[in-house]
Design a protein around this motif. Structure first.
Motif, short mmCIF file in Angstrom:
data_model
loop_
_atom_site.label_atom_id
_atom_site.label_comp_id
_atom_site.label_asym_id
_atom_site.label_seq_id
_atom_site.Cartn_x
_atom_site.Cartn_y
_atom_site.Cartn_z
N SER A 50 0.86 -1.18 0.00
CA SER A 50 0.00 0.00 0.00
C SER A 50 0.89 1.22 0.00
CB SER A 50 -0.87 -0.02 1.26
OG SER A 50 -1.46 1.23 1.47
N SER A 51 0.43 2.31 -0.60
CA SER A 51 1.24 3.53 -0.58
C SER A 51 1.13 4.23 0.77
CB SER A 51 0.82 4.48 -1.69
OG SER A 51 -0.46 4.98 -1.44
N LEU A 52 0.13 3.83 1.57
CA LEU A 52 -0.06 4.47 2.87
C LEU A 52 0.87 3.91 3.93
CD1 LEU A 52 -3.95 4.58 2.89
CD2 LEU A 52 -2.36 6.39 2.26
N SER A 79 0.12 13.92 -3.95
CA SER A 79 1.14 14.90 -4.31
C SER A 79 1.67 14.67 -5.72
CB SER A 79 2.29 14.86 -3.31
OG SER A 79 2.86 13.58 -3.28
N ASP A 80 1.30 13.52 -6.33
CA ASP A 80 1.81 13.19 -7.65
C ASP A 80 0.77 12.36 -8.40
OD1 ASP A 80 4.03 10.98 -9.15
OD2 ASP A 80 4.07 13.14 -9.54
N HIS A 81 0.75 12.47 -9.74
CA HIS A 81 -0.20 11.70 -10.56
C HIS A 81 -0.05 10.20 -10.34
CE1 HIS A 81 -1.61 15.20 -12.68
NE2 HIS A 81 -0.42 15.49 -13.15
N ALA A 82 1.17 9.72 -10.13
CA ALA A 82 1.42 8.28 -9.99
C ALA A 82 0.75 7.67 -8.75
CB ALA A 82 2.92 8.01 -9.94
N ARG A 85 -5.26 6.14 -8.77
CA ARG A 85 -5.76 5.15 -9.72
C ARG A 85 -6.04 5.80 -11.07
NH1 ARG A 85 -10.33 2.38 -6.02
NH2 ARG A 85 -8.91 1.51 -4.49
N SER A 86 -6.58 7.01 -11.04
CA SER A 86 -6.93 7.72 -12.26
C SER A 86 -5.71 8.38 -12.92
CB SER A 86 -7.96 8.80 -11.95
OG SER A 86 -7.40 9.77 -11.07
N ARG A 87 -4.57 8.37 -12.23
CA ARG A 87 -3.35 9.04 -12.69
C ARG A 87 -3.60 10.54 -12.88
NH1 ARG A 87 0.98 5.96 -12.00
NH2 ARG A 87 1.54 4.72 -13.77
N CYS A 88 -4.44 11.11 -11.98
CA CYS A 88 -4.81 12.52 -12.08
C CYS A 88 -4.83 13.11 -10.67
CB CYS A 88 -6.19 12.64 -12.74
SG CYS A 88 -6.69 14.33 -13.03
N CYS A 100 -6.73 13.25 -5.67
CA CYS A 100 -6.95 12.37 -6.82
C CYS A 100 -8.33 12.70 -7.38
CB CYS A 100 -6.91 10.90 -6.39
SG CYS A 100 -5.31 10.36 -5.79
N ARG A 101 -8.40 12.92 -8.69
CA ARG A 101 -9.66 13.28 -9.34
C ARG A 101 -9.90 12.36 -10.52
NH1 ARG A 101 -12.34 18.53 -8.82
NH2 ARG A 101 -13.07 17.75 -10.77
#
Length: 155
Positions: A50-52, A79-82, A85-88, A100-101
């Protein structure tokens, strides 16, 4: 009597057998969302961190049978697109905090922009892409485009 002895002997050996089973015999017993250390522990054969936190969890594979790393869902801070999940990962208000949007219907990652009438410092800050000072002494504001070719013109 001999049958009862054999049964007792087998029952007494059962706990010892469970204790000595190698890890490979426990294949595929963890479900999606459970903590894991290795791909072989998961039913999906997909264990990712997990990134958390550094703990890894079982996740399902994609429709292309890929094992993708865990990413944050929409509306989580980022803080970053990566990370998403949406890469946004964009701001969704005047504050500098990013979230994340989801992407729009054209698969574009469009950042939040100021509405008409809001103070601005550059054209890219406005939804209309038009930031101008309405008079010589006023601060620039977002205004809607005007004119025959929808240009950024003063009113």
């Amino acid at each position: 009597m001999a049958c009862a002895r054999r049964l007792l002997l087998l029952l007494s050996l059962l706990p010892m057998c469970k204790a000595w089973k190698p890890k490979s015999l426990f294949l595929f017993h963890k479900r999606t969302g459970e903590a894991c250390d290795d791909h072989s522990e998961c039913q999906s054969r997909c264990c990712v961190p997990s990134s958390l936190n550094p703990q890894a969890f079982c996740v399902s594979k994609t429709i292309f049978l890929k094992c993708l790393p865990w990413r944050k869902p929409n509306w989580d801070a980022c803080s970053d697109h990566a990370e998403c999940r949406s890469r946004c990962c964009v701001t969704n208000s005047a504050s500098s905090e990013k979230f994340c949007r989801p992407r729009d219907i054209f698969r574009q990652c469009t950042p939040w922009r100021r509405p008409d009438g809001a103070r601005c410092g550059h054209h890219r800050e406005c939804r209309s892409q038009c930031c101008i000072a309405l008079s010589e002494v006023s601060r620039p504001r977002c205004v809607r485009r005007s004119g025959l070719l929808a240009q950024c013109l003063p009113l």
